[in-house]
Write an enzyme that holds these catalytic residues in place. Structure first.
Site, PDB file in Angstrom:
ATOM      1  N   GLU A 157      81.612  81.357  52.410  1.00 39.94           N
ATOM      2  CA  GLU A 157      82.775  81.429  51.528  1.00 39.94           C
ATOM      3  C   GLU A 157      83.046  82.867  51.084  1.00 39.94           C
ATOM      4  OE1 GLU A 157      84.948  79.088  50.868  1.00 39.94           O
ATOM      5  OE2 GLU A 157      83.816  77.821  52.257  1.00 39.94           O
ATOM      6  N   SER A 243      72.749  92.200  68.157  1.00 36.10           N
ATOM      7  CA  SER A 243      73.836  91.318  68.584  1.00 36.10           C
ATOM      8  C   SER A 243      73.786  90.998  70.068  1.00 36.10           C
ATOM      9  CB  SER A 243      75.199  91.948  68.266  1.00 36.10           C
ATOM     10  OG  SER A 243      75.437  91.956  66.884  1.00 36.10           O
ATOM     11  N   HIS A 372      80.448  78.979  65.531  1.00 34.32           N
ATOM     12  CA  HIS A 372      79.529  79.995  66.049  1.00 34.32           C
ATOM     13  C   HIS A 372      79.370  81.128  65.035  1.00 34.32           C
ATOM     14  CE1 HIS A 372      77.520  82.768  68.741  1.00 34.32           C
ATOM     15  NE2 HIS A 372      78.414  83.689  68.410  1.00 34.32           N
ATOM     16  N   SER A 373      80.457  81.559  64.457  1.00 31.21           N
ATOM     17  CA  SER A 373      80.449  82.593  63.427  1.00 31.21           C
ATOM     18  C   SER A 373      81.758  82.474  62.663  1.00 31.21           C
ATOM     19  CB  SER A 373      80.317  83.995  64.046  1.00 31.21           C
ATOM     20  OG  SER A 373      81.522  84.339  64.726  1.00 31.21           O
TER      21      SER A 373
END
Length: 480
Positions: A157, A243, A372-373
């Site tokens: 959020e 990443s 996923h993100s």
């Protein structure tokens, strides 16, 4: 003609230990023995009692190496008969010939079974075998799973509010995070992907430290150079997240081999998703680990999706677990939404990895119940009702809660208090992290070279001149 073999040096004990070992079993996967039979087994190892069956005799040995290869010292000029079958001693080992042409099937008739302890209602399966968990450990595991779930919701959020730039959740995979971490020790080296913050949480990384990293402030150990959720901690033996997919896997194998050479009572553990197994790094790493017999645990979170690519579009094999035996690695498939199954399997894997100096592959079947993100909308490529079903009917947090409640270790009052306290702590950590100033611009150019080279000094000078010329294009809260 004799094969060329490297002459062992006097200081090398691995070759001597290799010769002393007897043959090892083919696989860990199999039906466990009954509780009564396990108790009567002659082995003194808890792992032998857990696994049971004919494997009990070899579990518990602790030499540093074993002859797990089909070794051959001489390639014979002529074939010979053994038990009526013609065999040839090739450099890779003895091979039996057959007059029948038969191709190995591309897939087994039956899929590899999945180890489970608790059913969907949080009740232990009949005749199940697992490591007993104390009330203290079980309650802490559940508390940390709730904390991870709450942290994901609040930080997600915060990203939607524009307070942080990016976030990745672990929703639906809390058991893999926390239960595996509980089965390890702090001396074990962790090489994560980006969906294992629960391992750090278990090891003592505070909510404030999580917030500092996500906000990239002055107290962030990465000095604001990394994207959010790319955590790392030297103190907790948790290597910084990268990443790029699967690069951590060969790093873990190299670290494990170092632990072996130093005779440390520890192993390396690396986490990755099903998509990571489609990278060459995975195959190179698991082969190296098998050949060098490195004490490393490969934990694959097979959650069904590599971002928007389903497993059906990635491979035709029976998931990931079958790849282990192909490389000579002992493997097991586990219900990744079952905290007790994950805890037991990782405990057993660690015992074997260190005691027998071997790699272990664990395929944890789960489902990515979140996007996923924050850059992804998974409803574009999978049904929303499917996601909701996994979030409710297969929630690993709810399953563990049912089990500890059935043992009388948890209550509604404790649940309310936990969730309220965690939420307050997280909101406070975010407020603190937001107020801490950002790292200075100079930190972009440090910590790589002892003395910065001329081209790096020139880049820093040009950046400062550009910021001075166009201050409106750069964040004012970053000290120049």
């Amino acid at each position: 003609m004799a094969l060329c073999r490297r002459k062992p040096c006097a200081a090398s004990q691995f070759e001597l230990l290799r010769r002393s070992r007897g043959p090892a079993p083919a696989s860990l996967i199999g039906a466990p023995m009954s509780a009564a039979a396990a108790a009567a087994a002659p082995s003194s190892s808890w792992l032998a009692r857990l696994i049971g069956g004919p494997r009990a005799g070899w579990v518990g040995r602790t030499p540093r190496c074993s002859p797990r290869r089909f070794e051959s010292t001489v390639a014979e000029k002529l074939p010979r008969f053994a038990s009526g079958n013609l065999t040839m001693d090739f450099p890779g080992g003895k091979v039996a010939f057959t007059p029948k042409m038969s191709f190995i099937s591309e897939s087994p008739e039956e899929r590899a079974h999945c180890y489970r302890v608790l059913d969907e209602d949080g009740q232990p399966l009949v005749h199940g075998s697992f490591v007993q968990v104390s009330e203290q450990v079980a309650v802490r595991m559940y508390s940390e799973m709730v904390t991870l779930q709450t942290m994901d919701n609040i930080f997600y959020e915060a990203q939607r509010q524009g307070r942080i730039s990016f976030y990745v959740t672990s929703i639906g995979e809390e058991a893999i995070n926390i239960a595996s971490a509980a089965a390890l020790t702090f001396d074990d080296l962790v090489f994560p992907q980006y969906r294992e913050p629960g391992v750090l949480l278990w090891r003592g990384f505070t909510l404030q430290e999580f917030a500092n990293q996500c906000f990239g402030n002055r107290d962030d150990y990465g000095k604001g150079r990394q994207m959010p959720v790319h955590y790392g901690s030297n103190k907790l033996n948790y290597f910084t997240v990268s990443s790029t997919i699967a690069t951590q896997i060969p790093h873990a194998v190299g670290a494990a081999y170092s632990l072996k050479m130093d005779e440390k009572d520890a192993c390396a553990v690396t986490y990755f998703g099903d998509g990571g197994t489609s990278e060459g790094d995975f195959h190179a790493a698991i082969n190296f680990a098998a050949v060098r017999e490195a004490p490393v645990i490969f934990i694959c979170r097979n959650n069904g999706w590599a971002i928007s690519t389903p497993t059906a579009d990635q491979f035709r094999s029976d998931g990931i677990v079958v790849r282990g035996p192909a490389y000579g690695v002992r493997s097991i498939r586990v219900d990744g939404n079952d905290a007790l199954a994950m805890y037991s399997s990782v405990r057993a894997a660690r015992e074997m990895a260190i005691g027998e100096q071997r790699p272990i592959l664990i395929e944890a079947l789960t489902y990515r119940a979140g996007h996923h993100s924050t850059s992804d909308d998974s409803t574009k490529y999978r049904p929303a009702n499917e996601i909701e079903w996994w979030r409710t009917a297969r929630d690993p947090v709810s399953r563990l809660r049912k089990w500890i409640e059935s043992n009388g270790w948890w209550s509604d009052e404790a649940e309310s208090e936990l969730r309220s306290n965690v939420r307050k702590q997280l909101l406070h950590a975010i407020q603190v992290a937001e107020r801490v100033e950002k790292p200075p611009v100079s930190d972009l150019f440090t910590d790589v070279y002892d003395l910065p080279p001329s081209n790096l000094r020139e880049q820093e000078m040009l950046l400062r001149e550009t910021i001075k010329r166009y201050p409106q294009d750069y964040p004012g809260e970053v000290p120049v």
